[in-house]
Design an enzyme around this catalytic site. Structure first.
Site, short mmCIF file in Angstrom:
data_model
loop_
_atom_site.label_atom_id
_atom_site.label_comp_id
_atom_site.label_asym_id
_atom_site.label_seq_id
_atom_site.Cartn_x
_atom_site.Cartn_y
_atom_site.Cartn_z
N GLU A 199 0.84 -1.20 0.00
CA GLU A 199 0.00 0.00 0.00
C GLU A 199 0.87 1.25 0.00
OE1 GLU A 199 -3.64 -1.87 2.57
OE2 GLU A 199 -2.31 -0.47 3.55
N CYS B 114 3.59 8.43 0.84
CA CYS B 114 3.97 7.62 1.99
C CYS B 114 4.25 6.20 1.46
CB CYS B 114 2.80 7.63 2.97
SG CYS B 114 3.05 6.61 4.40
N CYS C 90 5.25 -6.64 8.55
CA CYS C 90 6.26 -6.14 9.49
C CYS C 90 6.43 -7.15 10.60
CB CYS C 90 5.83 -4.79 10.07
SG CYS C 90 7.06 -4.07 11.19
N CYS D 81 3.57 -4.36 16.57
CA CYS D 81 2.95 -3.39 17.49
C CYS D 81 1.44 -3.67 17.54
CB CYS D 81 3.21 -1.97 17.00
SG CYS D 81 4.96 -1.61 16.81
N CYS E 120 -1.18 -1.65 15.33
CA CYS E 120 -0.87 -1.43 13.91
C CYS E 120 -1.35 -2.58 13.03
CB CYS E 120 0.63 -1.22 13.76
SG CYS E 120 1.18 -1.16 12.04
N GLY F 175 5.76 -1.66 7.16
CA GLY F 175 7.10 -2.17 7.42
C GLY F 175 8.02 -1.24 8.18
N GLU F 176 9.16 -1.79 8.57
CA GLU F 176 10.14 -1.04 9.35
C GLU F 176 11.34 -0.73 8.44
OE1 GLU F 176 10.68 0.60 12.19
OE2 GLU F 176 12.70 0.78 11.37
N SER G 173 10.70 6.84 9.19
CA SER G 173 10.15 6.61 10.53
C SER G 173 10.54 5.20 10.99
CB SER G 173 8.63 6.72 10.46
OG SER G 173 8.05 6.33 11.68
N SER H 141 9.27 6.29 16.47
CA SER H 141 7.98 5.99 17.10
C SER H 141 8.24 5.60 18.55
CB SER H 141 7.30 4.85 16.34
OG SER H 141 7.05 5.26 15.03
N ASN I 167 -6.07 5.55 15.24
CA ASN I 167 -7.15 5.66 14.24
C ASN I 167 -7.52 4.32 13.61
OD1 ASN I 167 -5.01 5.16 12.62
ND2 ASN I 167 -4.84 7.21 11.80
N CYS J 261 -0.39 7.06 7.94
CA CYS J 261 0.44 6.03 7.35
C CYS J 261 0.77 5.03 8.45
CB CYS J 261 1.71 6.65 6.82
SG CYS J 261 1.37 8.02 5.75
N1 SAH Z 1 7.63 0.93 11.19
C1 SAH Z 1 7.84 2.33 11.24
C2 SAH Z 1 7.17 3.08 10.13
C3 SAH Z 1 5.77 2.69 9.76
S1 SAH Z 1 4.56 3.02 10.96
C4 SAH Z 1 7.41 2.88 12.60
O1 SAH Z 1 6.80 2.16 13.37
O2 SAH Z 1 7.73 4.02 12.87
C5 SAH Z 1 4.36 4.79 10.84
C6 SAH Z 1 3.66 5.40 12.00
O3 SAH Z 1 2.27 5.02 12.05
C7 SAH Z 1 4.27 4.99 13.34
O4 SAH Z 1 4.56 6.12 14.11
C8 SAH Z 1 3.16 4.17 13.98
O5 SAH Z 1 3.26 4.28 15.37
C9 SAH Z 1 1.90 4.80 13.39
N2 SAH Z 1 0.72 3.93 13.50
C10 SAH Z 1 0.63 2.60 13.28
N3 SAH Z 1 -0.62 2.17 13.51
C11 SAH Z 1 -1.36 3.23 13.88
C12 SAH Z 1 -2.73 3.43 14.27
N4 SAH Z 1 -3.59 2.42 14.32
N5 SAH Z 1 -3.13 4.66 14.59
C13 SAH Z 1 -2.27 5.71 14.53
N6 SAH Z 1 -0.99 5.59 14.17
C14 SAH Z 1 -0.51 4.37 13.86
FE1 SF4 Z 2 5.10 -1.33 14.53
FE2 SF4 Z 2 5.75 0.30 12.48
FE3 SF4 Z 2 5.81 -2.36 12.17
FE4 SF4 Z 2 3.49 -1.15 12.44
S1 SF4 Z 2 4.91 -0.90 10.76
S2 SF4 Z 2 4.13 -3.05 13.48
S3 SF4 Z 2 4.01 0.52 13.85
S4 SF4 Z 2 7.10 -1.15 13.56
#
Ligand code: SAH
Ligand code: SF4
Length: 338
Positions: A81, A95, A102, A106, A109, A152-153, A184, A207, A283, A324
């Site tokens: 996406e 984005c 990933c 988390c 997510c 992804g990370e 990020s 994050s 969200n 994103c």
């Molecule tokens: N893996 C990286 C980048 C992708 S996630 C990271 O974790 O930073 C990008 C951002 O989206 C992160 O700050 C994450 O905490 C946030 N995010 C993920 N799921 C979310 C959700 N359900 N609501 C709001 N922000 C979210």
């Molecule tokens: Fe966590 Fe970022 Fe991976 Fe989502 S994409 S699981 S927020 S590390």
């Protein structure tokens, strides 16, 4: 799109052909070889036969007009996406995803729930920016910013992400300045330090999501591996090396990390760092995790009182459609433009 055969085809061609082709793809955003009139007809015919530069993607329109989500199918049928955010001030930010799925898991997510499929190749990362560049070209516009905040990370696909940044930044390709590119990370400490050594001008977002290890571990399993005090010292190291302001992202989750005392605790830990906090109200689909407006405002106030700058970046008016990281629109209408 798969450019792997290109080198072979251009074997007996003069050197400048590579530059012509790169310009056609990454700067002029040509969608098929017939458009590349700088090439001899014969070569165009061969390229038409051997190298498909089409992108298998479709756009889903969001409810508002300020964000578009695209799904792009890769050669092995995996779908990634990507989102285009149209900001009121004229920025057009893409984005991008850096991995399919990933491994970090988390709890808040969507991508985390998918588990890890694989790293994206450089070409597959670039494809996402290319997809929207082609789309915008038809309206005489270009993308202005790129954020690695999709699936992804990024720092666990470090080499490919850095090579993608080079292509985005290259004057003869996308020509997007480093200051308009953001990465990020959930906090892969050794890679943050490695990145610091590169002394790039890109923006780093971490994050953080919690004020201490205890809460962080509950919502981000990666926090068992990387402790917050070490993460903060890596952030400090990054700032010292690059002189760039770090963005700490904090997803507010009701009853988990949104209490005022946590704002105090966070403020104490990051005070003095060249940074700001981006508060992102959760969200996703789980209504129980959505923070109240009151708690969002209180959290924000406490940080501000402590002289920590705060933004709520990914809010467009009251319309939070394309945060994103999970890239899920609230009311997806499957309104295909293509
Ligand atoms: N893996 C990286 C980048 C992708 S996630 C990271 O974790 O930073 C990008 C951002 O989206 C992160 O700050 C994450 O905490 C946030 N995010 C993920 N799921 C979310 C959700 N359900 N609501 C709001 N922000 C979210
Ligand atoms: Fe966590 Fe970022 Fe991976 Fe989502 S994409 S699981 S927020 S590390």
């Amino acid at each position: 799109m798969n450019l792997s055969k290109l080198k072979d085809i251009l074997k007996s061609e003069p050197d400048f052909r590579v530059r012509q082709i790169e310009k056609a793809i990454y700067k002029d955003f040509c969608e098929n070889w017939n458009e590349v009139t700088t090439l001899p007809l014969k070569l165009r015919e061969i390229l038409n036969k051997e190298i498909d530069i089409s992108i298998n993607g479709k756009i889903l329109k969001s409810e508002g007009s300020d964000s578009l989500k695209a799904l792009i199918k890769l050669d092995d049928e995996i779908t990634v996406e990507t989102v285009l955010l149209m900001h009121k001030d004229g920025r057009r930010t893409v984005c991008v995803s850096s991995q399919a799925g990933c491994a970090s898991g988390c709890i808040f997510c969507k991508t985390g729930k998918l588990g890890f499929k694989r790293n994206l190749r450089v070409e597959e990362i670039i494809l996402q920016a290319l997809f929207f560049s082609r789309y915008l070209k038809k309206q005489n516009m270009r993308i202005t910013n790129v954020v690695f905040m999709g699936m992804g990370e990024p720092l666990l696909n470090y080499d490919n992400v850095l090579d993608s940044i080079k292509i985005l930044n290259d004057k003869n390709k996308f020509d997007i300045s480093q200051r308009k590119i953001s990465v990020s990370t959930c906090g892969i400490i050794e890679k943050i330090k490695l990145l610091a050594e590169k002394k790039l001008q890109i923006n780093l977002a971490i994050s953080i999501n919690a004020p201490n290890d205890n809460i962080r571990q509950k919502i981000m399993p990666i926090a068992y591996k990387y402790q917050l005090n070490e993460l903060l010292s890596a952030a400090n190291y990054y700032i010292k090396k690059t002189n760039r302001r770090i963005m700490f992202e904090y997803v507010l989750l009701k009853g988990i990390n949104d209490k005022s005392e946590y704002a105090q605790e966070l403020a104490k830990k990051i005070k003095g760092l060249l940074c700001f906090v981006n508060l992102i109200p959760y969200n996703g689909e789980d209504q129980n995790k959505k923070p109240s407006l009151k708690s969002i405002n209180e959290f924000k106030e406490i940080l501000l009182i402590n002289q920590i700058p705060v933004t709520q970046r990914y809010r467009f008016g009251t319309d939070i459609k394309a945060a994103c990281g999970q890239l899920v629109f609230l009311k997806e209408k499957n309104n295909y433009l293509k």
